[in-house]
Design a protein around this motif. Structure first.
Motif, PDB file in Angstrom:
ATOM      1  N   ARG A  29      -6.107  20.657  45.381  1.00 57.54           N
ATOM      2  CA  ARG A  29      -5.314  21.431  44.423  1.00 57.54           C
ATOM      3  C   ARG A  29      -6.104  22.536  43.732  1.00 57.54           C
ATOM      4  NH1 ARG A  29      -2.073  18.681  41.563  1.00 57.54           N
ATOM      5  NH2 ARG A  29      -2.146  16.793  42.847  1.00 57.54           N
ATOM      6  N   SER A  52      -4.472  28.156  43.556  1.00 58.03           N
ATOM      7  CA  SER A  52      -4.154  26.804  43.092  1.00 58.03           C
ATOM      8  C   SER A  52      -2.891  26.792  42.237  1.00 58.03           C
ATOM      9  CB  SER A  52      -5.329  26.238  42.295  1.00 58.03           C
ATOM     10  OG  SER A  52      -5.660  27.095  41.217  1.00 58.03           O
ATOM     11  N   SER A  53      -2.582  27.919  41.592  1.00 57.26           N
ATOM     12  CA  SER A  53      -1.386  27.997  40.748  1.00 57.26           C
ATOM     13  C   SER A  53      -0.162  28.468  41.516  1.00 57.26           C
ATOM     14  CB  SER A  53      -1.640  28.926  39.565  1.00 57.26           C
ATOM     15  OG  SER A  53      -1.931  30.235  40.007  1.00 57.26           O
ATOM     16  N   SER A  55       0.109  31.474  43.264  1.00 55.77           N
ATOM     17  CA  SER A  55       0.224  32.914  43.477  1.00 55.77           C
ATOM     18  C   SER A  55      -0.188  33.255  44.905  1.00 55.77           C
ATOM     19  CB  SER A  55      -0.667  33.670  42.491  1.00 55.77           C
ATOM     20  OG  SER A  55      -0.243  33.459  41.167  1.00 55.77           O
TER      21      SER A  55
END
Length: 115
Positions: A29, A52-53, A55
């Motif tokens: 992650r 990881s977010s 985008s």
């Protein structure tokens, strides 16, 4: 670290394929995941990446046709490829970029688009 790609194959122009890359041995992650490709006689190029977010970023040549996504629960990153063109023919590699900048690669999966 192990990255295992699947989903490549032979498809006619205009068709679709979905590539998968299952990762193990990393804290998935927190990694930036990417798909690269290398055609015969050409340099390896970045196709798409996802942070990881969540985008994402794409090469201009695939924008609007390819979609990268990730499932952190399954430690898997995907590349949905639509409206495939013969120039998309290449070996596609999964890449994992860690927080310290190190890169790991999968073994590659062949995608062949016939005209």
């Amino acid at each position: 670290v192990q990255l295992v790609e699947s989903g490549g194959g032979l498809v006619q122009a205009g068709g679709s394929l979905r590539l998968s890359c299952a990762a193990s041995g990393i804290f998935f992650r927190v990694y930036v995941m990417g798909w690269y490709r290398q055609a015969p006689g050409k340099q390896r190029e970045l196709v798409a990446s996802i942070t990881s977010s969540g985008s994402s970023d794409y090469a201009d040549s695939v924008k609007g046709r390819f979609t990268i996504s990730r499932d952190n629960a399954k430690n898997t990153v995907y590349l949905q490829m639509n409206s495939l063109k013969p120039e998309d023919t290449a070996v596609y590699y999964c890449n994992a970029k860690g927080p310290r900048g190190g890169h790991d690669w999968g073994q590659g999966t062949q995608v062949t688009v016939s005209s």
